[in-house]
Design an enzyme around this catalytic site. Structure first.
Site, short mmCIF file in Angstrom:
data_model
loop_
_atom_site.label_atom_id
_atom_site.label_comp_id
_atom_site.label_asym_id
_atom_site.label_seq_id
_atom_site.Cartn_x
_atom_site.Cartn_y
_atom_site.Cartn_z
N LYS A 1 0.86 -1.20 0.00
CA LYS A 1 0.00 0.00 0.00
C LYS A 1 0.89 1.24 0.00
O LYS A 1 1.70 1.44 0.91
CB LYS A 1 -0.91 -0.01 1.23
CG LYS A 1 -1.71 1.27 1.44
CD LYS A 1 -2.67 1.18 2.64
CE LYS A 1 -3.30 2.53 2.97
NZ LYS A 1 -4.20 2.49 4.13
N ASP B 1 -12.17 7.08 3.52
CA ASP B 1 -10.97 6.84 4.34
C ASP B 1 -10.58 5.35 4.34
O ASP B 1 -9.51 4.99 4.82
CB ASP B 1 -11.21 7.33 5.77
CG ASP B 1 -9.92 7.48 6.55
OD1 ASP B 1 -8.84 7.43 5.92
OD2 ASP B 1 -9.99 7.65 7.78
N LYS C 1 -10.11 12.80 8.08
CA LYS C 1 -9.69 12.34 9.40
C LYS C 1 -9.69 13.49 10.39
O LYS C 1 -9.49 14.64 10.00
CB LYS C 1 -8.26 11.78 9.33
CG LYS C 1 -8.16 10.44 8.66
CD LYS C 1 -6.73 9.90 8.76
CE LYS C 1 -6.63 8.53 8.12
NZ LYS C 1 -7.39 7.48 8.83
N ASP D 1 -2.50 10.02 3.86
CA ASP D 1 -3.91 9.65 3.98
C ASP D 1 -4.64 10.68 4.83
O ASP D 1 -4.67 10.57 6.06
CB ASP D 1 -4.03 8.25 4.60
CG ASP D 1 -5.48 7.79 4.70
OD1 ASP D 1 -6.36 8.47 4.12
OD2 ASP D 1 -5.73 6.76 5.36
N GLU E 1 -9.44 3.69 2.01
CA GLU E 1 -8.89 3.78 0.65
C GLU E 1 -7.85 2.70 0.37
O GLU E 1 -7.61 2.36 -0.79
CB GLU E 1 -8.27 5.17 0.43
CG GLU E 1 -6.84 5.35 0.95
CD GLU E 1 -6.69 5.18 2.46
OE1 GLU E 1 -7.70 5.33 3.18
OE2 GLU E 1 -5.57 4.88 2.92
N ASP F 1 1.50 6.08 5.80
CA ASP F 1 0.54 5.18 5.15
C ASP F 1 1.12 4.54 3.87
O ASP F 1 0.40 3.82 3.17
CB ASP F 1 -0.75 5.93 4.84
CG ASP F 1 -1.97 5.04 5.01
OD1 ASP F 1 -1.87 4.01 5.69
OD2 ASP F 1 -3.03 5.38 4.43
N ARG G 1 -7.84 -0.52 0.84
CA ARG G 1 -8.38 -1.70 0.15
C ARG G 1 -8.72 -1.37 -1.30
O ARG G 1 -8.70 -2.25 -2.17
CB ARG G 1 -9.57 -2.25 0.93
CG ARG G 1 -10.65 -1.27 1.20
CD ARG G 1 -11.62 -1.70 2.30
NE ARG G 1 -11.18 -1.25 3.63
CZ ARG G 1 -11.90 -1.39 4.74
NH1 ARG G 1 -13.08 -2.00 4.69
NH2 ARG G 1 -11.47 -0.96 5.88
N1 BES Z 1 -4.43 4.39 6.94
C1 BES Z 1 -5.57 4.07 7.71
C2 BES Z 1 -5.31 3.00 8.77
C3 BES Z 1 -4.38 3.35 9.89
C4 BES Z 1 -4.89 3.76 11.10
C5 BES Z 1 -3.02 3.19 9.76
C6 BES Z 1 -4.03 4.03 12.15
C7 BES Z 1 -2.17 3.47 10.80
C8 BES Z 1 -2.68 3.89 12.01
C9 BES Z 1 -6.69 3.57 6.81
O1 BES Z 1 -6.70 4.05 5.52
C10 BES Z 1 -7.97 4.00 7.46
O2 BES Z 1 -8.20 5.18 7.49
N2 BES Z 1 -8.75 3.04 7.96
C11 BES Z 1 -9.93 3.34 8.68
C12 BES Z 1 -11.06 2.48 8.18
C13 BES Z 1 -12.39 2.85 8.77
C14 BES Z 1 -12.79 4.23 8.35
C15 BES Z 1 -13.41 1.85 8.32
C16 BES Z 1 -9.66 3.01 10.15
O3 BES Z 1 -9.13 1.95 10.44
O4 BES Z 1 -9.95 3.86 10.98
ZN ZN Z 2 -4.82 4.60 4.77
ZN ZN Z 3 -7.72 5.91 5.31
#
Ligand code: BES
Ligand code: ZN
Ligand code: ZN
Length: 500
Positions: free
Chosen positions: A267, A349, A279, A272, A351, A290, A353
């Protein structure tokens, strides 16, 4: 850094510093006891005054110990005798290096015998020590106007082995670990670069540079190429950013032509922001990490090349920012993925996947022996496993076992999470084939379930490194994980394949 092997009487070693152990209860470990005996119990006299109890990671630096040729002796607390397992060995090593950095010692001699870990052989001890030294010496200060700390003195680490017959295996371990740590450093450097500098174009340029250095074949697919491939999910993420996306493909041909490659997919979200599902501001800077999955693919390929593994390995990196620009994807938008499946993007967010699913479909053309994707995918995996284990999901039990074993050996561990059919029920949409988040609560498993819909044609492992790729707080920075796991996995595959 230079690493060497030595043997012979400890008190005669010419070195800037001898590093030896003390167990809890002020008990000297064997090498420390030998130095103590040679020096008419100079070590014991100091610790008997209560300066070091032997608790794990505590250190005590002694100068000019009588009858000891080395300039200094560094005693390191090992905790309870007989309790030194792998994680504690790493802790003891990290403390030793931290203290060594505060001295002017240019060489340090590690008395390996004192640090013996049950079930692990000398070469493993050395590999871990090399990685720990490189980790302890690492600084990312290229972007400071002046170096934050004075130049470091330590230049050489010498491993003292009991028996010269161990030297050949020890040298091989040093060579392997040096290759792995080059990969780890590359992953850390890329991960630590800020988003304004580490853009998709920067990663692409870097791929060209790495490829040139190691003789990889490299392809950089531009936005128009990505459109032609029909990667609607990947492009949906890139829409909100002014930085053009890049699909980076690197091929390392170390194996016979035609041998099925292993494919690593990383990835590569260079920042992000969450897109329209933006966020919250707290710690948002950490979303520069990220792209650590991508960075670990770079690192693993570099390690494989330095180890000259007789394997074919392909690295695929979908690189883009996830930003809330005027043309950004909106919640509810529906896109068609390269696989033909349609996705309702309920949360921009989620993204990771979206970029991975198209990269995983792209991987199919290689008829891969196995595919491993590496991604900072979900905050939820951090809740589940913290910063200790990487979350692992797989559609193939044998491959899962191999990856877990690689993590155990490299001490860069992963923990398997379920990918059961029942979890797939969360992914239902009234308008498209499925949404990109679960209907009630989304979780690390739902994210993996989403990816599983694109990986049916090959053995596949998904590594969620959101908790392990970077540290927050005072030690904020990329860790270089899971390069060591990936390098070990590739090395083990190379060995088992060459035996066939
Ligand atoms: N890049 C984030 C995941 C992440 C969170 C990485 C904390 C490192 C530390 C990912 O793209 C994301 O935002 N995931 C969300 C998904 C949710 C909105 C369903 C998450 O895990 O909060
Ligand atoms: Zn992310
Ligand atoms: Zn994200």
């Amino acid at each position: 850094m230079e690493f060497r092997i030595s043997d012979g009487p400890l008190q005669q070693q010419r070195s800037g510093c001898m590093v030896a152990g003390v167990y809890e209860g002020r008990k000297l470990a064997p090498a420390a006891a030998q130095l103590d005996a040679a020096s008419d119990h100079a070590l014991h006299r100091v610790i008997d005054r209560g300066d070091l109890e032997g608790e794990l990671g505590a250190t005590l630096l002694l100068h000019n110990v009588a009858q000891v040729a080395a300039e200094r002796v560094l005693l390191v607390g090992l905790g309870k005798e007989g309790d030194l397992f792998e994680g504690r060995y790493r802790t003891a090593l990290s403390s030793a290096i931290k203290t060594l950095r505060t001295t002017g010692a240019e060489e340090a001699t590690l008395c390996l015998g004192d640090f013996a870990v049950k079930g692990r052989e000398g070469p493993w001890m050395i590999e871990q020590a090399v990685l720990a030294v490189m980790d302890g010496m690492y600084r990312f200060d290229a972007l400071k106007s002046k170096p934050a700390q004075p130049a470091r003195a330590l230049k050489t680490v010498i491993f003292h082995v009991a028996d010269r017959s161990e030297a050949a295996a020890a040298e091989a371990a040093i060579h392997r670990a040096a290759a792995v740590s080059e990969g780890v450093i590359l992953a850390k450097d890329l991960g630590n670069m800020p988003g304004n500098l580490c853009t998709p174009a920067y990663l692409a340029d870097h791929a060209l540079e790495v490829a040139k250095r190691h003789g990889f074949e490299v392809k950089i697919l531009e936005q128009s190429d990505i459109e032609k491939l029909g990667m609607g999910a990947f492009l949906a993420v890139a829409r909100g950013s002014l930085q053009p996306p890049k699909l980076i493909v690197m091929e390392y041909h170390g194996g016979p032509a035609g041998a099925q490659p292993l494919v690593l997919v990383g990835k590569g979200i260079t920042f992000d922001a969450g897109g329209i599902s933006i966020k919250p501001p707290l710690d948002m800077d950490e979303m520069k990490f990220d792209m650590c999955g991508a960075a670990s693919v770079f690192g693993a390929l570099r390690a494989a090349a330095l180890m000259e593994l007789p394997l074919n390995v392909v690295g695929i990196i979908p690189a883009t920012e996830n930003m809330p620009g005027g043309d950004a994807t909106k919640p509810g938008d529906i896109v068609t993925t390269m696989s033909g499946q349609t996705v309702e993007i309920l949360d921009t967010d989620s993204e990771g996947r979206l970029v991975l699913c198209d990269a995983l479909t792209y991987a199919q053309q290689y008829k891969p022996a196995a595919v491993i994707d590496v991604a900072t995918l979900t905050g939820e995996i951090v809740t589940a496993l913290g910063d200790v284990a990487t979350g692992m999901f797989s559609n193939d039990d044998a491959l899962a076992r191999e990856v877990l074993a690689a993590g155990e050996i490299a001490w860069d561990r992963a923990w398997q999470m379920p990918l059961w059919e029942e979890y797939q029920d969360a992914l239902k949409s009234n308008f498209a084939d499925f949404p990109n988040i679960g209907s009630h609560a989304d979780c690390a498993v739902t994210a993996a379930c989403f990816l599983a819909r694109f990986t049916k044609d090959y053995p596949w492992v998904h590594l969620d490194i959101a908790g392990t790729a970077a540290k927050s707080g005072a030690d904020k920075g990329a860790t270089g994980r899971p390069v060591a796991l990936l390098a070990q996995f590739l090395a083990a595959r190379a060995t088992s394949r060459s035996r066939q």
